[in-house]
Design a protein around this motif. Structure first.
Motif, PDB file in Angstrom:
ATOM      1  N   GLY A 207      50.255  31.394  26.986  1.00 60.02           N
ATOM      2  CA  GLY A 207      49.000  32.085  26.765  1.00 60.02           C
ATOM      3  C   GLY A 207      48.152  32.121  28.018  1.00 60.02           C
ATOM      4  O   GLY A 207      48.541  31.629  29.077  1.00 60.02           O
ATOM      5  N   PRO A 208      46.948  32.682  27.900  1.00 62.94           N
ATOM      6  CA  PRO A 208      46.088  32.817  29.070  1.00 62.94           C
ATOM      7  C   PRO A 208      45.311  31.539  29.363  1.00 62.94           C
ATOM      8  O   PRO A 208      45.115  30.696  28.491  1.00 62.94           O
ATOM      9  N   PHE A 209      44.879  31.400  30.601  1.00 71.28           N
ATOM     10  CA  PHE A 209      43.926  30.362  30.981  1.00 71.28           C
ATOM     11  C   PHE A 209      43.190  30.841  32.218  1.00 71.28           C
ATOM     12  O   PHE A 209      43.613  31.785  32.888  1.00 71.28           O
ATOM     13  N   THR A 210      42.066  30.197  32.533  1.00 66.96           N
ATOM     14  CA  THR A 210      41.302  30.539  33.726  1.00 66.96           C
ATOM     15  C   THR A 210      41.803  29.710  34.887  1.00 66.96           C
ATOM     16  O   THR A 210      41.692  28.488  34.888  1.00 66.96           O
ATOM     17  N   MET A 211      42.338  30.391  35.891  1.00 65.30           N
ATOM     18  CA  MET A 211      42.849  29.740  37.096  1.00 65.30           C
ATOM     19  C   MET A 211      41.834  29.919  38.219  1.00 65.30           C
ATOM     20  O   MET A 211      41.177  30.954  38.323  1.00 65.30           O
ATOM     21  N   GLY A 212      41.685  28.907  39.062  1.00 65.34           N
ATOM     22  CA  GLY A 212      40.712  28.986  40.137  1.00 65.34           C
ATOM     23  C   GLY A 212      39.302  28.799  39.617  1.00 65.34           C
ATOM     24  O   GLY A 212      39.083  28.397  38.471  1.00 65.34           O
ATOM     25  N   THR A 213      38.322  29.065  40.456  1.00 57.07           N
ATOM     26  CA  THR A 213      36.932  28.823  40.071  1.00 57.07           C
ATOM     27  C   THR A 213      35.999  29.809  40.738  1.00 57.07           C
ATOM     28  O   THR A 213      36.253  30.285  41.842  1.00 57.07           O
ATOM     29  N   ARG A 229      44.933  34.142  33.951  1.00 57.76           N
ATOM     30  CA  ARG A 229      46.383  34.178  34.147  1.00 57.76           C
ATOM     31  C   ARG A 229      47.075  33.934  32.808  1.00 57.76           C
ATOM     32  O   ARG A 229      46.680  33.038  32.056  1.00 57.76           O
ATOM     33  N   HIS A 230      48.115  34.692  32.534  1.00 57.41           N
ATOM     34  CA  HIS A 230      48.943  34.437  31.354  1.00 57.41           C
ATOM     35  C   HIS A 230      50.193  33.701  31.805  1.00 57.41           C
ATOM     36  O   HIS A 230      50.909  34.156  32.700  1.00 57.41           O
ATOM     37  N   VAL A 231      50.444  32.552  31.197  1.00 54.00           N
ATOM     38  CA  VAL A 231      51.588  31.726  31.560  1.00 54.00           C
ATOM     39  C   VAL A 231      52.453  31.528  30.324  1.00 54.00           C
ATOM     40  O   VAL A 231      51.962  31.053  29.290  1.00 54.00           O
ATOM     41  N   GLY A 340      40.328  26.082  24.681  1.00 55.40           N
ATOM     42  CA  GLY A 340      40.665  27.254  25.468  1.00 55.40           C
ATOM     43  C   GLY A 340      40.009  27.298  26.843  1.00 55.40           C
ATOM     44  O   GLY A 340      40.161  28.275  27.576  1.00 55.40           O
ATOM     45  N   ARG A 341      39.276  26.256  27.209  1.00 53.69           N
ATOM     46  CA  ARG A 341      38.565  26.274  28.481  1.00 53.69           C
ATOM     47  C   ARG A 341      39.360  25.529  29.552  1.00 53.69           C
ATOM     48  O   ARG A 341      40.250  24.735  29.250  1.00 53.69           O
ATOM     49  N   SER A 342      39.023  25.806  30.804  1.00 52.31           N
ATOM     50  CA  SER A 342      39.635  25.107  31.936  1.00 52.31           C
ATOM     51  C   SER A 342      38.688  24.017  32.420  1.00 52.31           C
ATOM     52  O   SER A 342      37.536  24.304  32.772  1.00 52.31           O
TER      53      SER A 342
END
Length: 462
Positions: A207-213, A229-231, A340-342
């Protein structure tokens, strides 16, 4: 510090914490944080350059590394250029030395032949720069919405503290390479009460996640901007690969079988006669290693250290697995499936403590695999921060929307297939230069760095 779309900014803001926003807008807190980061770095620099005599400061202990005295004056020169000249608008203190300490003008192998500042003069120069820099810090404005981009949220002070800590790690590598009696000491990490008996791997859902900042105030340009990003689902090792596991690869003829090696890696093995990680040797059937001047038995429970990307990749192939991609590594380290958060770190958003990770040269070795349960990710992956840098399968490339800041030579000139990404930091990394988004990179042949790895494999949703 990056070209962010409104969608990326919105997504990233939703994953960052209100405590971070408070720190960014509080001048007193920023000033205190910057002062602590600068002073912590300088204490470490003093330790690393003060524990040897002048001949060892000016000597080149390996053609891969600079003389320690070069790093010392370079640290001061960078601080002068950014805090005194760029921020305060002061005239150059010693403009004639700028070319000597330009890392792009002189390769490391050539630096001993340069007319470098002698140790006492280098120390005096760095100290004078620091005194003036602290005056600049005292007067600086940190307005989050201000026009002074360099000083906004204290970025430039964080950049300089990170730069010094990165050179401290480089100098620690030089200490590992130098011959002679040990000059550095540190307590060993706490042993595990019992061998780690958790699961060997963890499934990270797809699924998706927030990569970077976008919101982390001291993040460097290559960490930006935050983006989705979807992984696909994958399994990742719960801990880094240990010396014991790597010894099984050696015993099975791993260095003699070209099936496991990328062609360039196999050529490296044959050319240099590699049989084991750097600093290892076998005597009378026992594997030994040299660690900061001490020869000792290879500890089976520690993560393997001083392996190149090619060795990590070969081990993974031998084990029927692969190295994780950079995206997989960061999702395993930051993504919280429940919300669902980074997160900033695997354990949450709080800064690291000694209970979370092995950082800051507190120890001169990795902790046993399975240590630091309080530092594990929501899915139970351990030691993603600290202990050893972890090679990933990925080339060092910019994120979508990347903008070089404040200078191209920090990241942009290194992008491409020549460099592989490392993540997570090592015992030699200070917390100011290590976070869930921090990216390191190096040539795949490098072995002197404090690098290990963990492996992964494709997964299926349960």
């Amino acid at each position: 510090m990056s070209a962010e779309t409104s969608a990326e900014t919105s997504s990233e803001t939703s994953t960052e914490t209100s405590t971070e926003t408070t720190a960014v807008t509080d001048p007193a807190a920023l000033r205190a944080r910057a002062l602590d980061a600068l002073e912590t770095a300088r204490r470490r620099t003093a330790l690393l350059t003060g524990c040897v005599e002048e001949p060892e400061l000016t000597a080149q202990h390996s053609p891969l590394m600079s003389p320690l005295v070069w790093d010392l004056a370079h640290i001061g020169n960078q601080e002068e250029q950014w805090l005194l000249r760029a921020v305060a608008g002061q005239e150059a203190m010693r403009p004639e030395i700028d070319p000597l300490y330009d890392a792009f003008e002189h390769p490391r192998a050539e630096r001993p032949r340069l007319p470098l500042l002698p140790p006492d003069e280098a120390r005096g120069y760095a100290a004078e720069v620091r005194g003036r820099a602290l005056d600049v810090l005292e007067k600086a404005s940190f307005a989050a919405d201000g026009d002074a981009r360099l000083t906004r949220s204290g970025f430039v002070f964080g950049m300089i503290a990170q730069h010094e800590q990165q050179h401290d790690e480089t100098m620690l590598i030089t200490h590992q390479l130098r011959k002679g009696a040990p000059v550095l000491t540190a307590p060993a990490p706490e042993p595990l009460a019992a061998p780690f008996d958790g699961p060997a791997e963890v499934l990270v859902p797809g699924g998706p996640f927030t990569m970077g900042t976008t919101a982390e105030p001291w993040a460097l340009d290559n960490e930006r901007p935050g983006h989705a990003r979807h992984v696909p689902p994958f399994h990742i090792d719960t801990t880094p690969v240990t010396n014991a596991a790597y010894l099984r690869f050696i015993a099975d003829g791993g260095y003699d079988d070209p099936r496991w090696w990328a062609p360039a890696g196999w050529a490296m093995v044959r050319e240099h006669g590699l049989r084991a990680p750097l600093f290892w040797r076998c005597e009378a059937g026992q594997w030994l290693r040299r660690r900061f001047g001490v020869t000792e038995a290879v500890p089976p429970e520690e993560p393997v250290l001083h392996v190149s990307w090619y060795e990590a990749d070969a081990y993974a192939r031998w084990a029927g697995r692969r190295l994780p991609t950079e995206q997989e590594w960061e999702k395993a380290a930051r993504h919280d499936p429940a919300t669902g958060r980074s997160r900033r770190y695997p354990w949450g958003d709080a800064d690291p403590t000694p209970e979370h990770a092995n950082l800051g040269q507190r120890h001169l070795r990795p902790a046993p695999a399975g240590s630091y349960p309080r530092g594990q990710s929501p899915l139970g992956v351990r030691q993603l921060i600290g202990d050893v840098w972890e090679w990933t399968a990925s080339d060092f490339l910019p994120y979508p929307g990347f903008v070089a800041y404040p200078y191209r030579e920090y990241s942009e000139v290194f992008f491409g297939p020549d460099h592989k990404v490392l993540r997570g930091g090592s015992f030699a990394v200070d917390a100011v230069a290590c976070r869930g988004t921090f990216r390191n990179w190096d040539y795949p042949v490098r072995r002197q760095i404090f690098a290990g790895f963990r492996t992964a494999r494709d997964g299926e949703e349960v």
